[in-house]
Design a protein around this motif. Structure first.
Motif, PDB file in Angstrom:
ATOM      1  N   ALA A 141      -6.793  -2.641   3.211  1.00 11.08           N
ATOM      2  CA  ALA A 141      -5.910  -1.776   3.013  1.00 11.08           C
ATOM      3  C   ALA A 141      -5.004  -1.840   3.966  1.00 11.08           C
ATOM      4  O   ALA A 141      -5.152  -1.862   5.088  1.00 11.08           O
ATOM      5  CB  ALA A 141      -6.466  -0.212   2.716  1.00 11.08           C
ATOM      6  N   PHE A 142      -3.418  -2.040   3.558  1.00 12.95           N
ATOM      7  CA  PHE A 142      -2.517  -2.240   4.349  1.00 12.95           C
ATOM      8  C   PHE A 142      -1.968  -0.604   4.538  1.00 12.95           C
ATOM      9  O   PHE A 142      -1.834   0.125   3.604  1.00 12.95           O
ATOM     10  CB  PHE A 142      -1.379  -3.021   3.940  1.00 12.95           C
ATOM     11  N   TYR A 143      -1.460  -0.329   5.636  1.00 12.69           N
ATOM     12  CA  TYR A 143      -0.990   1.105   6.125  1.00 12.69           C
ATOM     13  C   TYR A 143      -0.159   1.275   7.321  1.00 12.69           C
ATOM     14  O   TYR A 143      -0.111   0.149   8.229  1.00 12.69           O
ATOM     15  CB  TYR A 143      -2.263   1.743   6.648  1.00 12.69           C
ATOM     16  N   SER A 144       0.964   1.969   7.277  1.00 13.68           N
ATOM     17  CA  SER A 144       2.037   2.085   8.038  1.00 13.68           C
ATOM     18  C   SER A 144       2.442   3.741   7.966  1.00 13.68           C
ATOM     19  O   SER A 144       2.521   4.339   6.907  1.00 13.68           O
ATOM     20  CB  SER A 144       3.270   1.409   7.732  1.00 13.68           C
ATOM     21  N   TRP A 145       2.289   4.290   9.255  1.00  9.50           N
ATOM     22  CA  TRP A 145       2.499   5.786   9.403  1.00  9.50           C
ATOM     23  C   TRP A 145       4.191   6.083   8.955  1.00  9.50           C
ATOM     24  O   TRP A 145       4.580   7.009   8.714  1.00  9.50           O
ATOM     25  CB  TRP A 145       2.246   6.439  10.473  1.00  9.50           C
ATOM     26  N   HIS A 146       4.949   4.842   9.069  1.00 12.97           N
ATOM     27  CA  HIS A 146       6.238   4.951   8.548  1.00 12.97           C
ATOM     28  C   HIS A 146       6.659   5.126   7.326  1.00 12.97           C
ATOM     29  O   HIS A 146       7.661   5.403   6.681  1.00 12.97           O
ATOM     30  CB  HIS A 146       7.182   3.546   9.009  1.00 12.97           C
ATOM     31  N   TRP A 147       5.471   5.181   6.437  1.00  6.27           N
ATOM     32  CA  TRP A 147       5.484   5.599   5.059  1.00  6.27           C
ATOM     33  C   TRP A 147       5.539   7.342   4.800  1.00  6.27           C
ATOM     34  O   TRP A 147       5.411   7.452   3.721  1.00  6.27           O
ATOM     35  CB  TRP A 147       4.413   5.117   4.160  1.00  6.27           C
ATOM     36  N   ALA A 195       0.089  -9.491   6.469  1.00  2.95           N
ATOM     37  CA  ALA A 195       1.314  -9.001   5.518  1.00  2.95           C
ATOM     38  C   ALA A 195       2.166  -9.892   5.211  1.00  2.95           C
ATOM     39  O   ALA A 195       2.416  -9.942   3.962  1.00  2.95           O
ATOM     40  CB  ALA A 195       2.061  -7.748   6.133  1.00  2.95           C
ATOM     41  N   ARG A 196       2.422 -10.779   5.910  1.00  2.00           N
ATOM     42  CA  ARG A 196       3.280 -12.022   5.542  1.00  2.00           C
ATOM     43  C   ARG A 196       2.585 -13.033   4.820  1.00  2.00           C
ATOM     44  O   ARG A 196       3.256 -13.506   3.643  1.00  2.00           O
ATOM     45  CB  ARG A 196       3.845 -12.628   6.772  1.00  2.00           C
ATOM     46  N   LYS A 197       1.288 -13.444   5.090  1.00  2.00           N
ATOM     47  CA  LYS A 197       0.573 -14.411   4.326  1.00  2.00           C
ATOM     48  C   LYS A 197       0.407 -13.800   2.864  1.00  2.00           C
ATOM     49  O   LYS A 197       0.433 -14.423   1.947  1.00  2.00           O
ATOM     50  CB  LYS A 197      -0.664 -14.375   4.984  1.00  2.00           C
ATOM     51  N   VAL A 198       0.307 -12.303   2.830  1.00  2.00           N
ATOM     52  CA  VAL A 198       0.012 -11.890   1.577  1.00  2.00           C
ATOM     53  C   VAL A 198       1.015 -11.526   0.531  1.00  2.00           C
ATOM     54  O   VAL A 198       0.905 -11.328  -0.530  1.00  2.00           O
ATOM     55  CB  VAL A 198      -0.888 -10.230   2.011  1.00  2.00           C
ATOM     56  N   GLY A 199       2.163 -11.947   1.371  1.00  2.00           N
ATOM     57  CA  GLY A 199       3.590 -11.607   0.400  1.00  2.00           C
ATOM     58  C   GLY A 199       3.976 -10.206   0.466  1.00  2.00           C
ATOM     59  O   GLY A 199       4.913  -9.957  -0.522  1.00  2.00           O
ATOM     60  N   ALA A 209       3.146  -1.050   0.686  1.00  2.00           N
ATOM     61  CA  ALA A 209       1.742  -0.531   0.453  1.00  2.00           C
ATOM     62  C   ALA A 209       0.897  -1.424  -0.382  1.00  2.00           C
ATOM     63  O   ALA A 209       1.277  -1.955  -1.461  1.00  2.00           O
ATOM     64  CB  ALA A 209       1.654   0.873   0.064  1.00  2.00           C
ATOM     65  N   ALA A 210      -0.144  -1.766   0.064  1.00  2.00           N
ATOM     66  CA  ALA A 210      -1.148  -2.710  -0.999  1.00  2.00           C
ATOM     67  C   ALA A 210      -2.517  -2.499  -0.482  1.00  2.00           C
ATOM     68  O   ALA A 210      -2.803  -2.250   0.802  1.00  2.00           O
ATOM     69  CB  ALA A 210      -0.917  -4.207  -0.757  1.00  2.00           C
ATOM     70  N   ILE A 211      -3.647  -2.617  -1.551  1.00  2.00           N
ATOM     71  CA  ILE A 211      -4.953  -2.594  -1.233  1.00  2.00           C
ATOM     72  C   ILE A 211      -5.599  -3.735  -2.160  1.00  2.00           C
ATOM     73  O   ILE A 211      -5.252  -3.754  -3.332  1.00  2.00           O
ATOM     74  CB  ILE A 211      -5.663  -1.201  -1.556  1.00  2.00           C
ATOM     75  N   TYR A 212      -6.333  -4.373  -1.608  1.00  2.00           N
ATOM     76  CA  TYR A 212      -7.083  -5.307  -2.099  1.00  2.00           C
ATOM     77  C   TYR A 212      -8.424  -5.366  -1.993  1.00  2.00           C
ATOM     78  O   TYR A 212      -9.013  -4.931  -0.998  1.00  2.00           O
ATOM     79  CB  TYR A 212      -6.588  -6.783  -1.655  1.00  2.00           C
ATOM     80  N   LEU A 213      -9.336  -5.932  -2.901  1.00  2.00           N
ATOM     81  CA  LEU A 213     -10.797  -6.163  -3.023  1.00  2.00           C
ATOM     82  C   LEU A 213     -10.800  -7.505  -3.111  1.00  2.00           C
ATOM     83  O   LEU A 213     -10.570  -8.171  -3.969  1.00  2.00           O
ATOM     84  CB  LEU A 213     -11.188  -5.298  -4.190  1.00  2.00           C
ATOM     85  N   VAL A 214     -11.717  -7.977  -1.674  1.00  2.00           N
ATOM     86  CA  VAL A 214     -11.612  -9.472  -1.959  1.00  2.00           C
ATOM     87  C   VAL A 214     -13.225  -9.898  -1.665  1.00  2.00           C
ATOM     88  O   VAL A 214     -14.194  -9.017  -1.140  1.00  2.00           O
ATOM     89  CB  VAL A 214     -11.291  -9.925  -0.204  1.00  2.00           C
ATOM     90  N   THR A 215     -13.554 -10.836  -2.576  1.00  2.00           N
ATOM     91  CA  THR A 215     -15.106 -11.094  -2.924  1.00  2.00           C
ATOM     92  C   THR A 215     -15.708 -12.036  -1.614  1.00  2.00           C
ATOM     93  O   THR A 215     -14.596 -12.716  -0.995  1.00  2.00           O
ATOM     94  CB  THR A 215     -15.214 -11.695  -4.382  1.00  2.00           C
ATOM     95  N   ILE A 257      -0.637  -2.743  -5.719  1.00  2.00           N
ATOM     96  CA  ILE A 257       0.564  -2.889  -4.755  1.00  2.00           C
ATOM     97  C   ILE A 257       1.778  -1.857  -4.998  1.00  2.00           C
ATOM     98  O   ILE A 257       1.922  -1.933  -6.263  1.00  2.00           O
ATOM     99  CB  ILE A 257       1.314  -4.454  -5.177  1.00  2.00           C
ATOM    100  N   ASP A 258       2.311  -1.149  -4.128  1.00  2.00           N
ATOM    101  CA  ASP A 258       3.198  -0.175  -4.584  1.00  2.00           C
ATOM    102  C   ASP A 258       4.462  -0.675  -4.016  1.00  2.00           C
ATOM    103  O   ASP A 258       4.677  -0.196  -2.612  1.00  2.00           O
ATOM    104  CB  ASP A 258       2.676   0.888  -4.240  1.00  2.00           C
ATOM    105  N   LEU A 259       5.343  -1.090  -4.712  1.00  2.00           N
ATOM    106  CA  LEU A 259       6.706  -1.588  -4.050  1.00  2.00           C
ATOM    107  C   LEU A 259       7.501  -0.545  -3.646  1.00  2.00           C
ATOM    108  O   LEU A 259       8.299  -0.702  -2.630  1.00  2.00           O
ATOM    109  CB  LEU A 259       7.486  -2.549  -5.133  1.00  2.00           C
ATOM    110  N   TYR A 260       7.488   0.600  -4.342  1.00  2.24           N
ATOM    111  CA  TYR A 260       8.483   1.729  -4.216  1.00  2.24           C
ATOM    112  C   TYR A 260       7.703   2.941  -3.566  1.00  2.24           C
ATOM    113  O   TYR A 260       8.455   4.043  -3.747  1.00  2.24           O
ATOM    114  CB  TYR A 260       9.381   2.001  -5.262  1.00  2.24           C
ATOM    115  N   LEU A 261       6.668   2.769  -3.170  1.00  2.00           N
ATOM    116  CA  LEU A 261       5.774   4.119  -2.789  1.00  2.00           C
ATOM    117  C   LEU A 261       5.858   5.233  -3.713  1.00  2.00           C
ATOM    118  O   LEU A 261       6.242   6.484  -3.438  1.00  2.00           O
ATOM    119  CB  LEU A 261       6.377   4.522  -1.380  1.00  2.00           C
TER     120      LEU A 261
END
Length: 205
Positions: free
Chosen positions: A75-81, A138-142, A164-170, A180-184
């Motif tokens: 899960a990606f996170y920023s308090w600036h959100w 985050a850059r690599k994930v796009g 914002a983005a959350i992924y499940l990786v096997t 993926i939430d482009l506009y929050l």
């Protein structure tokens, strides 16, 4: 009467009919989605903000391959959100026990370093939080590009951070879930994620 500035408001050249757009050729973000593969990354000891089950005593660093012995929620996170970030982190805290119980791990990648993260969240967290320095992962994930900043689309966000983005990786690094939430503006569904974790583990059993 002086006429020195009499014609100061007149333009010396004609106004163009169309001004060139400063973002016409910008490279937009391109988040990875489900059924793709999560890019490899390496985390150093200095990046760890909160060490949980994944980084209890990190000394030599860890790569994605060493973190995905079990399904991994990233899960990606920023308090600036602002309030959105607070709600998302609270959801992750409330869902953490269920994520662990379902057989997965949770890794939170923060846009803020340890000092700034602790200033906003001084309480102890049960899961691993790591500083994504210079938004490398985050850059690599796009989900982050300087040419397509989040503050250009979301009012109230005044910092250069990822969306914002959350992924499940096997364990094979396949992305089986992508939020993926482009506009929050969306709401992350922990129930949907937990259901998918159960299905993935049942298939691999």
């Amino acid at each position: 009467m002086s006429t020195l500035y009499r014609y100061a408001d007149f333009l010396t050249s004609p106004i163009p009919e169309n001004f060139p757009s400063p973002v016409t050729n910008r490279e937009k973000i391109n988040p990875i989605v489900a059924d793709s593969f999560f890019p490899e990354f390496f985390i150093e000891e200095s990046q760890v903000i909160t060490g949980g089950p994944l980084f209890p005593q990190l000394k030599q660093g860890a790569s994605l391959n060493t973190l995905t012995e079990r399904p991994l929620v990233i899960a990606f996170y920023s308090w600036h959100w602002n309030a959105y970030g607070d709600r998302l982190l609270e959801q992750l805290k409330n869902s953490y026990a269920a994520i662990e119980g379902a057989g997965a791990r949770l890794l939170v990648l923060s846009s803020e370093d340890k000092q700034h993260f602790a200033r906003v969240h001084p309480e102890a967290l049960p899961f691993d939080v790591v500083y994504d320095a210079q938004h490398r992962i985050a850059r690599k994930v796009g989900i982050y590009r300087e040419s397509d900043p989040i503050w250009g689309r979301v009012s109230g966000v005044d910092a250069d951070v990822p969306v914002a983005a959350i992924y499940l990786v096997t364990p094979s690094r396949e992305v089986s879930y992508a939020f993926i939430d482009l506009y929050l503006q969306e709401t992350f569904s922990a129930a949907g994620l937990l259901e998918l974790i159960g299905k993935k583990l049942a298939i691999s059993a």
